[in-house]
Scaffold this motif. Structure first.
Motif, PDB file in Angstrom:
ATOM      1  N   GLU A  80      -3.628  -1.094   1.687  1.00  0.00           N
ATOM      2  CA  GLU A  80      -4.553  -0.993   2.802  1.00  0.00           C
ATOM      3  C   GLU A  80      -3.890  -0.341   4.022  1.00  0.00           C
ATOM      4  OE1 GLU A  80      -7.116  -4.287   5.037  1.00  0.00           O
ATOM      5  OE2 GLU A  80      -6.815  -4.652   2.894  1.00  0.00           O
ATOM      6  N   GLU A  81      -2.587  -0.633   4.184  1.00  0.00           N
ATOM      7  CA  GLU A  81      -1.848  -0.059   5.311  1.00  0.00           C
ATOM      8  C   GLU A  81      -0.721   0.824   4.804  1.00  0.00           C
ATOM      9  OE1 GLU A  81      -0.503  -3.152   8.004  1.00  0.00           O
ATOM     10  OE2 GLU A  81      -2.280  -2.646   9.213  1.00  0.00           O
ATOM     11  N   VAL A  82      -0.423   1.903   5.545  1.00  0.00           N
ATOM     12  CA  VAL A  82       0.717   2.743   5.168  1.00  0.00           C
ATOM     13  C   VAL A  82       1.670   2.842   6.347  1.00  0.00           C
ATOM     14  CG1 VAL A  82      -0.418   4.159   3.416  1.00  0.00           C
ATOM     15  CG2 VAL A  82      -0.563   4.838   5.818  1.00  0.00           C
ATOM     16  N   ASN A  83       2.945   3.085   6.021  1.00  0.00           N
ATOM     17  CA  ASN A  83       3.974   3.309   7.035  1.00  0.00           C
ATOM     18  C   ASN A  83       4.395   4.766   7.026  1.00  0.00           C
ATOM     19  OD1 ASN A  83       4.237   0.574   7.875  1.00  0.00           O
ATOM     20  ND2 ASN A  83       5.301   0.176   5.936  1.00  0.00           N
ATOM     21  N   LEU A  84       4.316   5.416   8.211  1.00  0.00           N
ATOM     22  CA  LEU A  84       4.826   6.779   8.351  1.00  0.00           C
ATOM     23  C   LEU A  84       6.154   6.698   9.102  1.00  0.00           C
ATOM     24  CD1 LEU A  84       1.624   8.612   9.730  1.00  0.00           C
ATOM     25  CD2 LEU A  84       2.062   7.768   7.424  1.00  0.00           C
ATOM     26  N   TYR A  85       7.184   7.366   8.575  1.00  0.00           N
ATOM     27  CA  TYR A  85       8.495   7.396   9.223  1.00  0.00           C
ATOM     28  C   TYR A  85       8.758   8.814   9.706  1.00  0.00           C
ATOM     29  CZ  TYR A  85       9.079   2.898   6.898  1.00  0.00           C
ATOM     30  OH  TYR A  85       8.912   1.611   6.480  1.00  0.00           O
ATOM     31  N   LEU A  86       8.982   8.962  11.029  1.00  0.00           N
ATOM     32  CA  LEU A  86       9.074  10.299  11.623  1.00  0.00           C
ATOM     33  C   LEU A  86      10.355  10.446  12.433  1.00  0.00           C
ATOM     34  CD1 LEU A  86       5.435   9.979  12.856  1.00  0.00           C
ATOM     35  CD2 LEU A  86       6.133  11.742  11.223  1.00  0.00           C
ATOM     36  N   PHE A  87      10.791  11.702  12.636  1.00  0.00           N
ATOM     37  CA  PHE A  87      11.951  11.992  13.482  1.00  0.00           C
ATOM     38  C   PHE A  87      11.529  12.796  14.696  1.00  0.00           C
ATOM     39  CE2 PHE A  87      13.620  11.084   9.397  1.00  0.00           C
ATOM     40  CZ  PHE A  87      14.831  10.450   9.629  1.00  0.00           C
ATOM     41  N   ASN A  88      11.054  14.021  14.436  1.00  0.00           N
ATOM     42  CA  ASN A  88      10.598  14.892  15.517  1.00  0.00           C
ATOM     43  C   ASN A  88       9.590  15.875  14.919  1.00  0.00           C
ATOM     44  OD1 ASN A  88      12.001  17.256  14.404  1.00  0.00           O
ATOM     45  ND2 ASN A  88      13.878  16.178  15.031  1.00  0.00           N
ATOM     46  N   ALA A  89       9.077  16.778  15.740  1.00  0.00           N
ATOM     47  CA  ALA A  89       7.972  17.654  15.324  1.00  0.00           C
ATOM     48  C   ALA A  89       8.356  18.613  14.198  1.00  0.00           C
ATOM     49  CB  ALA A  89       7.449  18.435  16.514  1.00  0.00           C
ATOM     50  N   LYS A  90       9.667  18.792  13.954  1.00  0.00           N
ATOM     51  CA  LYS A  90      10.089  19.756  12.940  1.00  0.00           C
ATOM     52  C   LYS A  90      10.659  19.114  11.684  1.00  0.00           C
ATOM     53  CE  LYS A  90      10.802  23.498  16.155  1.00  0.00           C
ATOM     54  NZ  LYS A  90      11.694  24.527  16.683  1.00  0.00           N
ATOM     55  N   ALA A  91      10.818  17.803  11.714  1.00  0.00           N
ATOM     56  CA  ALA A  91      11.417  17.122  10.564  1.00  0.00           C
ATOM     57  C   ALA A  91      10.324  16.523   9.678  1.00  0.00           C
ATOM     58  CB  ALA A  91      12.356  16.025  11.054  1.00  0.00           C
ATOM     59  N   PRO A  92      10.638  16.359   8.388  1.00  0.00           N
ATOM     60  CA  PRO A  92       9.620  15.837   7.469  1.00  0.00           C
ATOM     61  C   PRO A  92       9.164  14.427   7.824  1.00  0.00           C
ATOM     62  CG  PRO A  92      11.745  16.019   6.362  1.00  0.00           C
ATOM     63  CD  PRO A  92      11.889  16.686   7.682  1.00  0.00           C
ATOM     64  N   CYS A  93       7.937  14.137   7.439  1.00  0.00           N
ATOM     65  CA  CYS A  93       7.386  12.793   7.562  1.00  0.00           C
ATOM     66  C   CYS A  93       7.550  12.097   6.216  1.00  0.00           C
ATOM     67  CB  CYS A  93       5.911  12.915   7.927  1.00  0.00           C
ATOM     68  SG  CYS A  93       4.973  11.394   7.703  1.00  0.00           S
ATOM     69  N   PHE A  94       8.029  10.864   6.254  1.00  0.00           N
ATOM     70  CA  PHE A  94       8.105  10.069   5.026  1.00  0.00           C
ATOM     71  C   PHE A  94       6.999   9.029   5.035  1.00  0.00           C
ATOM     72  CE2 PHE A  94      12.334  11.792   5.378  1.00  0.00           C
ATOM     73  CZ  PHE A  94      12.682  12.055   4.066  1.00  0.00           C
ATOM     74  N   ILE A  95       6.270   8.939   3.933  1.00  0.00           N
ATOM     75  CA  ILE A  95       5.317   7.846   3.763  1.00  0.00           C
ATOM     76  C   ILE A  95       5.868   7.048   2.588  1.00  0.00           C
ATOM     77  CG2 ILE A  95       2.909   7.222   3.289  1.00  0.00           C
ATOM     78  CD1 ILE A  95       2.062   9.925   4.359  1.00  0.00           C
ATOM     79  N   ARG A  96       6.334   5.813   2.852  1.00  0.00           N
ATOM     80  CA  ARG A  96       6.955   5.088   1.748  1.00  0.00           C
ATOM     81  C   ARG A  96       6.816   3.582   1.920  1.00  0.00           C
ATOM     82  NH1 ARG A  96      11.811   3.575   4.243  1.00  0.00           N
ATOM     83  NH2 ARG A  96      12.673   5.175   5.616  1.00  0.00           N
ATOM     84  N   ASP A  97       6.915   2.891   0.785  1.00  0.00           N
ATOM     85  CA  ASP A  97       7.093   1.448   0.861  1.00  0.00           C
ATOM     86  C   ASP A  97       8.472   1.132   0.300  1.00  0.00           C
ATOM     87  OD1 ASP A  97       6.992   1.504  -1.854  1.00  0.00           O
ATOM     88  OD2 ASP A  97       5.381   0.036  -2.054  1.00  0.00           O
ATOM     89  N   ASP A  98       8.848  -0.141   0.240  1.00  0.00           N
ATOM     90  CA  ASP A  98      10.230  -0.457  -0.103  1.00  0.00           C
ATOM     91  C   ASP A  98      10.575  -0.158  -1.555  1.00  0.00           C
ATOM     92  OD1 ASP A  98      10.829  -1.121   2.428  1.00  0.00           O
ATOM     93  OD2 ASP A  98      10.400  -3.263   2.182  1.00  0.00           O
TER      94      ASP A  98
END
Lengths: 367, 367
Positions: B334-352
């Motif tokens: 139901e919920e997702v976590n987005l992990y970000l650095f800055n506007a040029k770095a990849p976005c990670f969507i992950r669970d443990d």
């Protein structure tokens, strides 16, 4: 203009008027829908120049007005909005603002004055029938209209009313389909040829409810279908329809009574042996109390016997399987009667009151 | 050859093997199915040279033998036969006779000796998992394989087993998808790249049952899926897969937790403003406890605020909406976590434990 409306109401209304939005057109303005807000109602209008649809829904009007906007785009946006009320606002520069839940859209509208509004139709000559019946009558005849635009009159269906008798007929070069019903009241004499395209769109909009009625108004050049809050206006096809009555007869040499489903499934199986453009007939050998169905193609052959009741003489006759399938698919009865003369004369599939189908046979010597 | 079989059994079996019949081919023999009758069983085999399927069903064999016949044609004929037992017979001239109910078909078969039978696969290295899990893992990764045949390795998915850890991964130039599970037993170390086409066909054949298992066998050049009475054999793609681990990190500057459905629906709505080939990014403004999503195109603009939980700094970043939609559609949580650095770095969507998706952003300066 400012108004608020229910999402599913406007979604439903747009889906109705979308049916008169042309897929391809050299006039981009016809890809638009007119949305008019007045008197606590919205009126949506589309028009592809031969077919026009208008439908109404209730809305909370804050400021009356009229906008013109691409119909497909607005319908897709509305469909995907959350299930909440939608607020529309437009300014004098045709900018449209749309709020729904937390979503906000800015869209460009067009000048509505360039849109060809629907003609005013005089509501004089009319008939009233149930939406269910009209939908059925269209389904049971529309398959035999012609696609050949060079003989325009055959791309439409004849609507003929004589007193309380109502008849829909269509024909191409190989077959005739006629569907008749008795109306509840007696109306005058009316004859009109309605484009097949119009009827197939009307048929999609008809609810199919037994209790719901549709009023059909006829003028010299137009027909208007009024069903609930929706009206559909179409041009008629000009010219005289073929004289169908002179093609019909009640005589026969052979009468075959057969289970419809069994005959249909057998012909369906026979066509499996046809590869794409191949054009082989299905042969019916009527003999005693059976029809032996035969199909021979490059791939192989099939035969199958079907039990029948028969009056009259035996017979061998061939048909394009597609024409038989088309008719058998739309007949609801469990049994059908085929009336035959000889291998070169048309086959009639009819009951006493409601339908007559005529199919020309294929010359057996060629095959 | 002579046998009788149940219509729905053979219909089901043919539908399975049809998945390895090529749509278009310069070798017409590959459009055929081998039907082999022996030991009270029928074995059906098809092979498009990179993918082969074999499935078995019980039948009443009167005379053993083998026939080769066009797969699509025979499947259509069988599908439309009455629901009764079917009797097959073939002679030494490859003529096939088929009886069902009162229908009789004559068909031409082909010489089965020309058909490329499936290779013998050594069943040594294997894993066992539930059909449900494999089907899910394929669905959750297959969307990011590449279609570019010039970089063949990316048209497949990596299957990597280390002890009891099983990982499926795919990537194209813009994103990576990884799905992991823990196996019930520990197996050795296996690495294989399986064609995407194979996996999408395997996925259709998998029942999706939690209780049903599939055994997967690996050799140097092939993989074999065995599920019940069906086996699917595919060539592997040669070469080394990209080193995915070096693309991954657990660090981040901003962590956003958001309702998946809300984010997906919002991006979906934003894409309504894109006309066919238009390629505009969706902009995410992460600020305090909201993301403001923005889309600007020729048609108009939209913005929408979505409530989030956030750790770390604010950020403005843009993505191809399609890539986000692909990932959000296959995540069940139901919920997702987005992990970000800055506007040029990849976005990670992950669970443990179970998935990692990496998506490259679009350069904001260009837009």
């Amino acid at each position: 203009m400012k108004f608020t409306c229910n999402k599913s109401d406007i979604n439903e209304a747009i889906n109705i008027v979308l049916k008169a939005v042309p897929g391809k057109t050299t006039m981009p303005i016809l890809e638009c829908v007119v949305i008019e807000a007045a008197d606590d109602e919205l009126k949506l209008t589309t028009n592809d120049m031969s077919l026009g649809i208008e439908t109404r829904l209730s809305a909370n009007i804050e400021e009356e007005g009229i906008i013109l906007v691409n119909a497909k785009m607005i319908s897709e946006i509305i469909r995907k909005l959350p299930d909440e009320d939608i607020y529309f606002e437009s300014d004098s520069n045709e900018n449209i603002l749309l709020f729904c839940g937390k979503a906000k859209f800015n869209l460009s509208g067009k000048n509505h004055e360039e849109f060809p509004m629907l003609p005013k139709i005089e509501k004089e000559k009319k008939i009233v029938i149930s939406q269910f019946t009209l939908k059925e009558m269209i389904r049971q005849t529309i398959f035999s209209i012609s696609n050949n635009e060079n003989n325009k009159i055959l791309t439409g269906e004849l609507f003929e009313i004589n007193g309380d008798e109502f008849k829909i007929a269509s024909l191409d070069l190989h077959r005739v389909s006629i569907r008749k019903i008795q109306l509840k009241e007696s109306y005058g004499d009316i004859k009109a040829v309605i484009p097949g395209k119009t009827l197939s769109e009307v048929s999609k909009i008809l609810t199919g409810g037994m209790e719901d009625e549709v009023e059909i108004f006829f003028t010299k050049n137009h027909v208007l279908f009024e069903l609930g809050k929706t009206i559909i206006i179409s041009r008629l096809i000009e010219g005289n329809f073929y004289n169908i009555n002179q093609m019909l007869t009640n005589d026969y040499e052979t009468k075959v009574t057969v289970n419809k489903r069994e005959l249909l499934n057998c012909i369906d199986r026979a066509t499996l042996l046809l590869r794409e453009a191949e054009n082989k007939p299905v042969i019916m050998n009527v003999k005693n109390d059976e029809i032996k169905m035969e199909m021979n193609t490059k791939i192989g052959s099939m035969d199958e016997n079907i039990g029948i009741q028969k009056e009259g003489k035996d017979l061998r006759i061939a048909f394009d399987p597609k024409f038989l399938i088309d008719v058998l698919r739309v007949i609801d009865e469990e049994e059908v009667n085929l009336y035959l003369f000889n291998a070169k004369a048309p086959c009639f599939i009819r009951d006493d009151n409601s339908y007559i189908y005529l199919i020309l046979p294929v010359n057996l010597i060629d095959n």
